[in-house]
Structure formats: structure tokens, C-alpha cells
Design a protein around this motif. Structure first.
Motif, PDB file in Angstrom:
ATOM      1  N   GLY A   1     -68.329   0.710 -14.223  1.00  0.00           N
ATOM      2  CA  GLY A   1     -69.052   0.033 -15.288  1.00  0.00           C
ATOM      3  C   GLY A   1     -68.121  -0.556 -16.340  1.00  0.00           C
TER       4      GLY A   1
ATOM      5  N   THR B   1     -74.770  -8.109  -6.761  1.00  0.00           N
ATOM      6  CA  THR B   1     -75.029  -7.680  -8.127  1.00  0.00           C
ATOM      7  C   THR B   1     -73.842  -6.873  -8.640  1.00  0.00           C
ATOM      8  N   THR B   2     -73.896  -6.527  -9.918  1.00  0.00           N
ATOM      9  CA  THR B   2     -72.834  -5.669 -10.444  1.00  0.00           C
ATOM     10  C   THR B   2     -72.886  -4.300  -9.757  1.00  0.00           C
ATOM     11  N   TYR B   3     -74.071  -3.889  -9.329  1.00  0.00           N
ATOM     12  CA  TYR B   3     -74.183  -2.641  -8.566  1.00  0.00           C
ATOM     13  C   TYR B   3     -73.396  -2.759  -7.262  1.00  0.00           C
ATOM     14  N   THR B   4     -73.488  -3.917  -6.615  1.00  0.00           N
ATOM     15  CA  THR B   4     -72.733  -4.162  -5.385  1.00  0.00           C
ATOM     16  C   THR B   4     -71.245  -3.947  -5.644  1.00  0.00           C
TER      17      THR B   4
ATOM     18  N   LYS C   1     -66.117   1.506  -5.608  1.00  0.00           N
ATOM     19  CA  LYS C   1     -65.968   2.794  -6.299  1.00  0.00           C
ATOM     20  C   LYS C   1     -64.665   3.511  -5.958  1.00  0.00           C
TER      21      LYS C   1
ATOM     22  N   ARG D   1     -69.778  -2.229  -8.098  1.00  0.00           N
ATOM     23  CA  ARG D   1     -69.477  -0.827  -8.418  1.00  0.00           C
ATOM     24  C   ARG D   1     -69.588   0.057  -7.177  1.00  0.00           C
ATOM     25  N   ASN D   2     -70.593  -0.180  -6.349  1.00  0.00           N
ATOM     26  CA  ASN D   2     -70.809   0.654  -5.168  1.00  0.00           C
ATOM     27  C   ASN D   2     -69.711   0.440  -4.127  1.00  0.00           C
TER      28      ASN D   2
END
Length: 74
Positions: free
Chosen positions: A34, A19-22, A28, A24-25
Motif C-alpha cells: 500500500g 487494479t492497485t489490488y492486482t 507482495k 499489491r497481490n
């Protein structure tokens, strides 16, 4: 006129259940945030460092992230 497309990125992420969270995480420390994800969604330019990081995160090759679409001349 968009000459660069990140459509392969979204397909690669879908295949890997990322996911986009993946992004970003895991990215980082490499400035995948974002704002970067938004630029990718809009097919806007990103740095080669960002492309490198995406390939690292997803363990893939550059064609799995980006494709060049030649300009259609009349």
C-alpha cells in the motif's frame, strides 16, 4: 516541479483491467504494498526494483509505467 510521472502506469493498468489490488497481490513478494502504491499515486520516487516488478506484473515495458517530463526553464 515533477520530472517523473507515473501516468502511463495508470493507463496501462486501465487497458489491462488491473487494479492497485492486482499490484499489491502479485507484487507482495517484491515489496509492492500500500505504501508503494501511494508513492506511485503521488509521483514520488520508487526504486528501480519496483519499476522492474511493475513491468513484470503488467507484462509491459518501462515507458508503459513511467515517463520523464523535462523541467521547463524560464
Amino acid at each position: 516541479m515533477k520530472l517523473i510521472s507515473y501516468a502511463p502506469l495508470w493507463e496501462t493498468m486501465k487497458r489491462q483491467s488491473a487494479t492497485t489490488y492486482t499490484l499489491r497481490n502479485k507484487g507482495k513478494d517484491e515489496n509492492i504494498n500500500g505504501s508503494t502504491v501511494l508513492r506511485l499515486k503521488k509521483n514520488q520516487s520508487v526504486s528501480t526494483n519496483t519499476l522492474n516488478t511493475l513491468c513484470k506484473i503488467l507484462n509491459c515495458e518501462l515507458p508503459d509505467v513511467v515517463e520523464y517530463i523535462p523541467d521547463q526553464e524560464a
